[in-house]
Structures are given as structure tokens and as C-alpha cells.
Design a protein around this motif. Structure first.
Motif, PDB file in Angstrom:
ATOM      1  N   GLY A  52      -1.875 -36.308   6.462  1.00 41.79           N
ATOM      2  CA  GLY A  52      -2.099 -35.151   5.606  1.00 41.79           C
ATOM      3  C   GLY A  52      -0.874 -34.269   5.489  1.00 41.79           C
ATOM      4  O   GLY A  52      -0.571 -33.744   4.405  1.00 41.79           O
ATOM      5  N   VAL A  53      -0.165 -34.088   6.586  1.00 40.43           N
ATOM      6  CA  VAL A  53       1.052 -33.274   6.553  1.00 40.43           C
ATOM      7  C   VAL A  53       2.107 -33.944   5.674  1.00 40.43           C
ATOM      8  O   VAL A  53       2.776 -33.295   4.859  1.00 40.43           O
ATOM      9  CB  VAL A  53       1.601 -33.047   7.974  1.00 40.43           C
ATOM     10  N   ALA A  54       2.270 -35.256   5.831  1.00 40.03           N
ATOM     11  CA  ALA A  54       3.229 -35.988   5.006  1.00 40.03           C
ATOM     12  C   ALA A  54       2.886 -35.858   3.525  1.00 40.03           C
ATOM     13  O   ALA A  54       3.766 -35.636   2.680  1.00 40.03           O
ATOM     14  CB  ALA A  54       3.253 -37.463   5.417  1.00 40.03           C
ATOM     15  N   LEU A  55       1.610 -35.985   3.201  1.00 36.36           N
ATOM     16  CA  LEU A  55       1.185 -35.838   1.809  1.00 36.36           C
ATOM     17  C   LEU A  55       1.410 -34.416   1.305  1.00 36.36           C
ATOM     18  O   LEU A  55       1.786 -34.214   0.137  1.00 36.36           O
ATOM     19  CB  LEU A  55      -0.289 -36.209   1.670  1.00 36.36           C
ATOM     20  N   ILE A 152      19.026 -37.568  15.514  1.00 32.85           N
ATOM     21  CA  ILE A 152      20.245 -37.641  14.706  1.00 32.85           C
ATOM     22  C   ILE A 152      20.167 -38.822  13.742  1.00 32.85           C
ATOM     23  O   ILE A 152      20.490 -38.697  12.554  1.00 32.85           O
ATOM     24  CB  ILE A 152      21.483 -37.758  15.616  1.00 32.85           C
ATOM     25  N   THR A 153      19.722 -39.961  14.245  1.00 32.05           N
ATOM     26  CA  THR A 153      19.669 -41.165  13.422  1.00 32.05           C
ATOM     27  C   THR A 153      18.722 -41.001  12.242  1.00 32.05           C
ATOM     28  O   THR A 153      19.082 -41.287  11.088  1.00 32.05           O
ATOM     29  CB  THR A 153      19.232 -42.375  14.261  1.00 32.05           C
ATOM     30  N   VAL A 154      17.499 -40.537  12.499  1.00 32.58           N
ATOM     31  CA  VAL A 154      16.541 -40.432  11.397  1.00 32.58           C
ATOM     32  C   VAL A 154      16.954 -39.358  10.403  1.00 32.58           C
ATOM     33  O   VAL A 154      16.761 -39.517   9.189  1.00 32.58           O
ATOM     34  CB  VAL A 154      15.094 -40.183  11.896  1.00 32.58           C
ATOM     35  N   GLU A 155      17.564 -38.275  10.878  1.00 32.96           N
ATOM     36  CA  GLU A 155      17.952 -37.218   9.939  1.00 32.96           C
ATOM     37  C   GLU A 155      19.084 -37.676   9.027  1.00 32.96           C
ATOM     38  O   GLU A 155      19.079 -37.389   7.826  1.00 32.96           O
ATOM     39  CB  GLU A 155      18.350 -35.950  10.695  1.00 32.96           C
ATOM     40  N   THR A 189       7.109 -38.194   1.100  1.00 33.35           N
ATOM     41  CA  THR A 189       5.902 -38.554   1.861  1.00 33.35           C
ATOM     42  C   THR A 189       6.182 -39.736   2.786  1.00 33.35           C
ATOM     43  O   THR A 189       5.813 -39.717   3.968  1.00 33.35           O
ATOM     44  CB  THR A 189       4.756 -38.899   0.899  1.00 33.35           C
ATOM     45  N   LEU A 190       6.836 -40.758   2.266  1.00 34.81           N
ATOM     46  CA  LEU A 190       7.182 -41.925   3.074  1.00 34.81           C
ATOM     47  C   LEU A 190       8.099 -41.543   4.228  1.00 34.81           C
ATOM     48  O   LEU A 190       7.917 -42.005   5.368  1.00 34.81           O
ATOM     49  CB  LEU A 190       7.843 -42.991   2.203  1.00 34.81           C
ATOM     50  N   ILE A 191       9.077 -40.703   3.955  1.00 34.66           N
ATOM     51  CA  ILE A 191       9.997 -40.244   4.994  1.00 34.66           C
ATOM     52  C   ILE A 191       9.226 -39.532   6.103  1.00 34.66           C
ATOM     53  O   ILE A 191       9.452 -39.762   7.300  1.00 34.66           O
ATOM     54  CB  ILE A 191      11.063 -39.327   4.378  1.00 34.66           C
ATOM     55  N   ASP A 192       8.298 -38.656   5.719  1.00 29.78           N
ATOM     56  CA  ASP A 192       7.512 -37.937   6.726  1.00 29.78           C
ATOM     57  C   ASP A 192       6.617 -38.875   7.521  1.00 29.78           C
ATOM     58  O   ASP A 192       6.464 -38.720   8.745  1.00 29.78           O
ATOM     59  CB  ASP A 192       6.666 -36.858   6.055  1.00 29.78           C
ATOM     60  N   LEU A 193       6.009 -39.836   6.852  1.00 27.12           N
ATOM     61  CA  LEU A 193       5.172 -40.794   7.575  1.00 27.12           C
ATOM     62  C   LEU A 193       5.984 -41.556   8.616  1.00 27.12           C
ATOM     63  O   LEU A 193       5.478 -41.895   9.695  1.00 27.12           O
ATOM     64  CB  LEU A 193       4.541 -41.778   6.584  1.00 27.12           C
ATOM     65  N   ASN A 200       9.374 -34.268  13.966  1.00 30.62           N
ATOM     66  CA  ASN A 200       8.635 -33.428  13.018  1.00 30.62           C
ATOM     67  C   ASN A 200       9.243 -33.441  11.625  1.00 30.62           C
ATOM     68  O   ASN A 200       8.801 -32.683  10.763  1.00 30.62           O
ATOM     69  CB  ASN A 200       8.494 -31.979  13.511  1.00 30.62           C
ATOM     70  N   THR A 201      10.244 -34.252  11.403  1.00 34.54           N
ATOM     71  CA  THR A 201      10.897 -34.463  10.111  1.00 34.54           C
ATOM     72  C   THR A 201      11.500 -33.190   9.531  1.00 34.54           C
ATOM     73  O   THR A 201      10.789 -32.256   9.153  1.00 34.54           O
ATOM     74  CB  THR A 201       9.955 -35.058   9.053  1.00 34.54           C
ATOM     75  N   SER A 202      12.814 -33.219   9.416  1.00 28.22           N
ATOM     76  CA  SER A 202      13.496 -32.152   8.687  1.00 28.22           C
ATOM     77  C   SER A 202      13.912 -32.669   7.316  1.00 28.22           C
ATOM     78  O   SER A 202      13.214 -32.451   6.346  1.00 28.22           O
ATOM     79  CB  SER A 202      14.714 -31.646   9.451  1.00 28.22           C
ATOM     80  N   VAL A 203      15.028 -33.366   7.255  1.00 24.44           N
ATOM     81  CA  VAL A 203      15.727 -33.765   6.024  1.00 24.44           C
ATOM     82  C   VAL A 203      15.913 -32.579   5.078  1.00 24.44           C
ATOM     83  O   VAL A 203      16.205 -32.752   3.895  1.00 24.44           O
ATOM     84  CB  VAL A 203      15.066 -34.964   5.277  1.00 24.44           C
ATOM     85  N   ASN A 204      15.739 -31.371   5.615  1.00 21.24           N
ATOM     86  CA  ASN A 204      15.829 -30.156   4.813  1.00 21.24           C
ATOM     87  C   ASN A 204      16.133 -28.973   5.729  1.00 21.24           C
ATOM     88  O   ASN A 204      15.238 -28.447   6.390  1.00 21.24           O
ATOM     89  CB  ASN A 204      14.509 -29.924   4.072  1.00 21.24           C
ATOM     90  N   PRO A 205      17.389 -28.534   5.783  1.00 23.46           N
ATOM     91  CA  PRO A 205      17.731 -27.416   6.671  1.00 23.46           C
ATOM     92  C   PRO A 205      16.947 -26.142   6.394  1.00 23.46           C
ATOM     93  O   PRO A 205      16.663 -25.378   7.327  1.00 23.46           O
ATOM     94  CB  PRO A 205      19.227 -27.217   6.413  1.00 23.46           C
ATOM     95  N   ALA A 206      16.585 -25.870   5.146  1.00 18.93           N
ATOM     96  CA  ALA A 206      15.820 -24.660   4.841  1.00 18.93           C
ATOM     97  C   ALA A 206      14.440 -24.719   5.493  1.00 18.93           C
ATOM     98  O   ALA A 206      13.949 -23.707   6.008  1.00 18.93           O
ATOM     99  CB  ALA A 206      15.690 -24.478   3.330  1.00 18.93           C
ATOM    100  N   ARG A 207      13.815 -25.875   5.479  1.00 21.37           N
ATOM    101  CA  ARG A 207      12.523 -26.046   6.145  1.00 21.37           C
ATOM    102  C   ARG A 207      12.668 -25.835   7.651  1.00 21.37           C
ATOM    103  O   ARG A 207      11.837 -25.197   8.288  1.00 21.37           O
ATOM    104  CB  ARG A 207      11.979 -27.457   5.834  1.00 21.37           C
TER     105      ARG A 207
END
Length: 250
Positions: A52-55, A152-155, A189-193, A200-207
């Protein structure tokens, strides 16, 4: 027929702040409020969970891109802005204003979540903050116990993938504008999953900044990872896309 004037700079910055607000409020808000609401009377878990969070993150991007993308380009992410600049798709001189707008929009979103929490059940806000406020983290602060190297790797890798997809689907001649927002949202969504259990998935410094503001000293101490390495991944993607896919035959 007279061409439409380009949106004013102020409108573009407000659009970036609004889109980032939506992304952070929807994604972080879902993680804090709806992901885990305990157990029902029959023992069944109540809440939307990781899926749900990923979606939620993906859907907010879809909505934001279609609502405000025509005004600002729909970045809603400092890493995306810098990746687009590296690819030659966005002027470097305009990046600072976008980055500031995105950070402000994200911070406003988590501040509204705090406001909601002030009127929530007794102890809800304190518990959310003690738990890191959905901040990104590694080691003891990783949902799955993954270390710094994994974060580091996933980000780097997932931010690079995200930026490459954005550059592909928004290309002036090869892209599909009508479906770009959907493709971008589904990619997030796929990245978060894939990576919520890692950090907890960033890929976004603002988040990441927005959540860490209320996530306590540990979240702030680890924040540098989630500012630096998404930007590294985005820049690598931007420069690589420009070198590999934007070259023309002479």
C-alpha cells in the motif's frame, strides 16, 4: 494562432512545491497512518502494508505529473531535477529554485502530518516520532536490518533507473506523453516494492529531508546517505543517457 506563453517562474516553483507536497503527504502519510493499524478482533492485520505504501508513492506521482507536470515539468524530486540537467533536458541555472521549492513542499507535507497527529489518539505522534517518522535508514534503522552498503547500492541504482525511465518516456520524439505520468508512477511503485525493506526507499532527497525533520537525531544523522547517493545515481543516469541515447549521426 498565437502560441501560449510559458508559465511564469513563480508558477513553476509553486507547482514543484505542490507536487512534492502531494508525494510526501501521500507516501509518508500512508506509511505512518495506514500501513499498520494493528490487528482486527479476529487477529487479521489491519493496514495497507508495504504494498500500500509503494502504491501510495506511485499514485501521488501519477496525479502530480498530470496535474502540475504541464506547468513545471513535474520533477517533485531534487535528484530528478539534477538528473535532467545532467542529461541536457533542464537548465542548470534553474536547478536551485526547483530544489528549494521541492524541499519546502516536502517539509510542509510532514508538518501537516504532524498537525494531524496532534489531534490523533493519545501517544500516536510520539510513537510515530520515536519510530523515526517513516525516515530512511540503514543498520538498526533499516526495516529489514540492511547495512550502509545496501542502502548506498539501492539508492544509486534505483534512482538511476528512475531517472532513465523518466528521460525515456518524456523524450520529445520517442516518448509517449499521454502515458508518461503512468509509466513514471508505476516505476516508482516498483522501486518502492523492491527497496522499502532495505532503507524505507528514498530515491528523493526532498522526501528524506521532510521525514527526517521529525524523525529524531538518528534519522538526521543518517540523512546524508539519502541526500548524497540518490543525487549520485541521478547524475550518472543523466550523463549516461546523454552519451548513449542522445548522440546523433553526423
Amino acid at each position: 494562432m498565437e502560441a501560449l506563453a510559458a508559465p511564469a517562474t513563480s508558477a513553476r516553483l509553486v507547482a514543484e512545491a505542490a507536487g512534492t507536497f502531494l508525494l510526501v503527504f501521500g507516501g509518508v502519510g500512508t506509511a505512518l497512518i495506514a500501513a499498520n493499524n494493528g490487528l482486527a478482533a479476529n487477529g487479521f492485520p489491519v493496514g495497507v502494508g508495504y504494498v500500500g505504501v509503494a502504491l501510495a508513492f506511485g499514485l501521488t506521482v501519477v496525479a502530480g505529473v498530470y496535474a502540475w507536470g504541464p506547468i513545471s515539468g513535474g520533477h517533485f524530486n531534487p535528484a530528478v531535477t539534477l538528473g535532467l540537467a545532467a542529461a541536457g533536458r533542464f537548465p542548470w541555472r534553474e536547478t536551485v529554485g526547483y530544489l528549494i521549492a521541492q524541499v519546502v513542499g516536502g517539509a510542509l507535507a510532514t508538518s501537516v502530518i504532524v498537525l494531524v497527529g496532534l489531534f490523533g489518539p493519545d501517544g500516536w505522534l510520539a510513537t510515530a516520532q520515536d519510530g523515526g517518522f517513516a525516515s530512511n535508514g540503514f543498520g538498526d534503522h533499516s526495516p529489514g536490518g540492511f547495512g550502509l552498503g545496501a542502502a548506498i547500492t539501492v539508492e544509486i541504482v534505483l534512482t538511476a533507473i528512475f531517472v532513465l525511465v523518466i528521460l525515456g518516456v518524456t523524450h520529445a520524439t520517442r516518448g509517449t506523453p499521454a502515458l508518461a505520468g503512468l509509466a513514471i508512477g508505476l516505476t516508482l511503485t516498483l522501486i518502492d516494492l523492491t527497496s522499502i525493506p532495505v532503507d524505507n526507499t528514498s530515491v528523493n532527497p526532498a522526501r528524506s529531508i521532510a521525514a527526517a525533520i521529525y524523525g529524531g537525531t538518528d534519522a538526521l544523522a543518517q540523512l546524508w546517505v539519502f541526500i548524497l547517493f540518490p543525487i549520485v545515481g541521478a547524475l550518472l543516469a543523466g550523463f549516461a543517457h546523454r552519451a548513449l541515447f542522445e548522440r546523433t549521426n553526423i
